[in-house]
Structure formats: structure tokens, C-alpha cells
Scaffold this motif. Sequence first.
Motif, PDB file in Angstrom:
ATOM      1  N   ASP A   3      -9.560  13.295  20.240  1.00  0.00           N
ATOM      2  CA  ASP A   3      -9.795  11.888  19.966  1.00  0.00           C
ATOM      3  C   ASP A   3      -9.641  11.006  21.197  1.00  0.00           C
ATOM      4  N   LYS A   4      -9.218  11.554  22.302  1.00  0.00           N
ATOM      5  CA  LYS A   4      -9.073  10.784  23.542  1.00  0.00           C
ATOM      6  C   LYS A   4     -10.418  10.677  24.243  1.00  0.00           C
ATOM      7  N   THR A   5     -10.655   9.523  24.851  1.00  0.00           N
ATOM      8  CA  THR A   5     -11.896   9.319  25.587  1.00  0.00           C
ATOM      9  C   THR A   5     -11.838  10.065  26.906  1.00  0.00           C
ATOM     10  N   GLN A   6     -12.885  10.805  27.212  1.00  0.00           N
ATOM     11  CA  GLN A   6     -12.963  11.535  28.468  1.00  0.00           C
ATOM     12  C   GLN A   6     -13.291  10.568  29.602  1.00  0.00           C
ATOM     13  N   VAL A   7     -12.869  10.918  30.804  1.00  0.00           N
ATOM     14  CA  VAL A   7     -13.076  10.055  31.960  1.00  0.00           C
ATOM     15  C   VAL A   7     -14.567   9.891  32.256  1.00  0.00           C
ATOM     16  N   ASN A   8     -15.335  10.957  32.130  1.00  0.00           N
ATOM     17  CA  ASN A   8     -16.744  10.894  32.493  1.00  0.00           C
ATOM     18  C   ASN A   8     -17.657  10.538  31.328  1.00  0.00           C
ATOM     19  N   SER A   9     -17.110  10.203  30.173  1.00  0.00           N
ATOM     20  CA  SER A   9     -17.959   9.840  29.036  1.00  0.00           C
ATOM     21  C   SER A   9     -18.384   8.380  29.170  1.00  0.00           C
ATOM     22  N   ARG A  69     -22.137  -5.127  22.952  1.00  0.00           N
ATOM     23  CA  ARG A  69     -22.410  -3.861  22.263  1.00  0.00           C
ATOM     24  C   ARG A  69     -21.183  -2.951  22.299  1.00  0.00           C
ATOM     25  N   SER A  70     -20.491  -2.936  23.421  1.00  0.00           N
ATOM     26  CA  SER A  70     -19.282  -2.126  23.546  1.00  0.00           C
ATOM     27  C   SER A  70     -18.190  -2.637  22.611  1.00  0.00           C
ATOM     28  N   VAL A  71     -18.053  -3.952  22.518  1.00  0.00           N
ATOM     29  CA  VAL A  71     -17.055  -4.543  21.618  1.00  0.00           C
ATOM     30  C   VAL A  71     -17.382  -4.211  20.168  1.00  0.00           C
ATOM     31  N   ALA A  72     -18.655  -4.306  19.813  1.00  0.00           N
ATOM     32  CA  ALA A  72     -19.061  -4.000  18.434  1.00  0.00           C
ATOM     33  C   ALA A  72     -18.773  -2.549  18.088  1.00  0.00           C
ATOM     34  N   GLU A  73     -19.014  -1.646  19.019  1.00  0.00           N
ATOM     35  CA  GLU A  73     -18.729  -0.227  18.768  1.00  0.00           C
ATOM     36  C   GLU A  73     -17.229   0.012  18.620  1.00  0.00           C
ATOM     37  N   GLY A  74     -16.425  -0.665  19.438  1.00  0.00           N
ATOM     38  CA  GLY A  74     -14.973  -0.533  19.311  1.00  0.00           C
ATOM     39  C   GLY A  74     -14.470  -1.024  17.973  1.00  0.00           C
ATOM     40  N   ARG A  75     -15.020  -2.137  17.515  1.00  0.00           N
ATOM     41  CA  ARG A  75     -14.637  -2.650  16.192  1.00  0.00           C
ATOM     42  C   ARG A  75     -15.064  -1.694  15.089  1.00  0.00           C
ATOM     43  N   ARG A  76     -16.266  -1.126  15.239  1.00  0.00           N
ATOM     44  CA  ARG A  76     -16.769  -0.190  14.239  1.00  0.00           C
ATOM     45  C   ARG A  76     -15.865   1.034  14.164  1.00  0.00           C
ATOM     46  N   GLY A  81     -11.464   3.982  11.384  1.00  0.00           N
ATOM     47  CA  GLY A  81     -10.131   4.574  11.416  1.00  0.00           C
ATOM     48  C   GLY A  81      -9.225   4.014  10.338  1.00  0.00           C
ATOM     49  N   GLN A  82      -9.368   2.732  10.047  1.00  0.00           N
ATOM     50  CA  GLN A  82      -8.554   2.113   9.010  1.00  0.00           C
ATOM     51  C   GLN A  82      -8.980   2.583   7.623  1.00  0.00           C
ATOM     52  N   ILE A  83     -10.264   2.782   7.445  1.00  0.00           N
ATOM     53  CA  ILE A  83     -10.765   3.224   6.139  1.00  0.00           C
ATOM     54  C   ILE A  83     -10.287   4.633   5.824  1.00  0.00           C
ATOM     55  N   GLY A  85      -7.636   6.033   6.832  1.00  0.00           N
ATOM     56  CA  GLY A  85      -6.197   6.125   6.786  1.00  0.00           C
ATOM     57  C   GLY A  85      -5.558   6.503   8.115  1.00  0.00           C
ATOM     58  N   GLN A  86      -6.337   6.581   9.175  1.00  0.00           N
ATOM     59  CA  GLN A  86      -5.781   6.901  10.488  1.00  0.00           C
ATOM     60  C   GLN A  86      -5.388   5.607  11.168  1.00  0.00           C
ATOM     61  N   SER A  87      -4.424   5.696  12.039  1.00  0.00           N
ATOM     62  CA  SER A  87      -4.044   4.524  12.804  1.00  0.00           C
ATOM     63  C   SER A  87      -4.912   4.458  14.053  1.00  0.00           C
ATOM     64  N   PRO A  88      -5.526   3.287  14.342  1.00  0.00           N
ATOM     65  CA  PRO A  88      -6.374   3.172  15.527  1.00  0.00           C
ATOM     66  C   PRO A  88      -5.549   3.184  16.810  1.00  0.00           C
ATOM     67  N   ARG A  89      -5.918   4.037  17.731  1.00  0.00           N
ATOM     68  CA  ARG A  89      -5.214   4.112  19.022  1.00  0.00           C
ATOM     69  C   ARG A  89      -6.165   3.902  20.133  1.00  0.00           C
TER      70      ARG A  89
END
Length: 89
Positions: A3-9, A69-76, A81-83, A85-89
Motif C-alpha cells: 500500500d506504500k507509494t513507490q518512489v518511481n511511480s 487531478r492529483s487532489v481529486a485522486e487522493g480524495r477518491r 479507504g473509509q468505505i 473500513g481501512q484507515s487512510p494513511r
Amino acid sequence: MRDKTQVNSSAPGDGLVRTGAIVFFLGAVATLVTVAPLFLGTTPFPTYMFGLSMLMAVGFVVAGAGVLRSVAEGRRQARAGQISGQSPR
């Protein structure tokens, strides 16, 4: 660790931000070239050069669209994650 973002992604919107930065830089160069004859006392460039100066504004708008667009994807992703039941990190 998956679930961690890769450096080169690349996130959604990164391409727009890069493209906007390049277009903005080209517009800045065009603006400097257009304004230089005013300070140097030489003959001014043709009118289309003033149009090329507008690339600064176009680049700024394209980069802003990439950020939104990046902000919208982060919100999505946070909402998903909330739906589930996971905690957003």
C-alpha cells in the motif's frame, strides 16, 4: 508494503504538471525574447511573438489542472479507504 507509494511511480496528474511546467518555461523564454528589443532599442519582433508569450498562462493552467487531478485522486482513494473500513494513511 504494497500500500506504500513507490518512489518511481507516477500519480494521476503528474504528466499534466510536467507538461505545464515545460509549456510555462517556453512561454517565459518567449516573453523574454519579446521584451528584450524594448530595452535594447532594436526593432520589435512580429506580433505572433506576443501570442507565444501567452504560453506562460497556458502552462500555468495545464499544471493547475494536473494538481487538481492529483487532489481529486487522493480524495477518491481516501474515500475508498473509509468505505472499506481501512484507515487512510
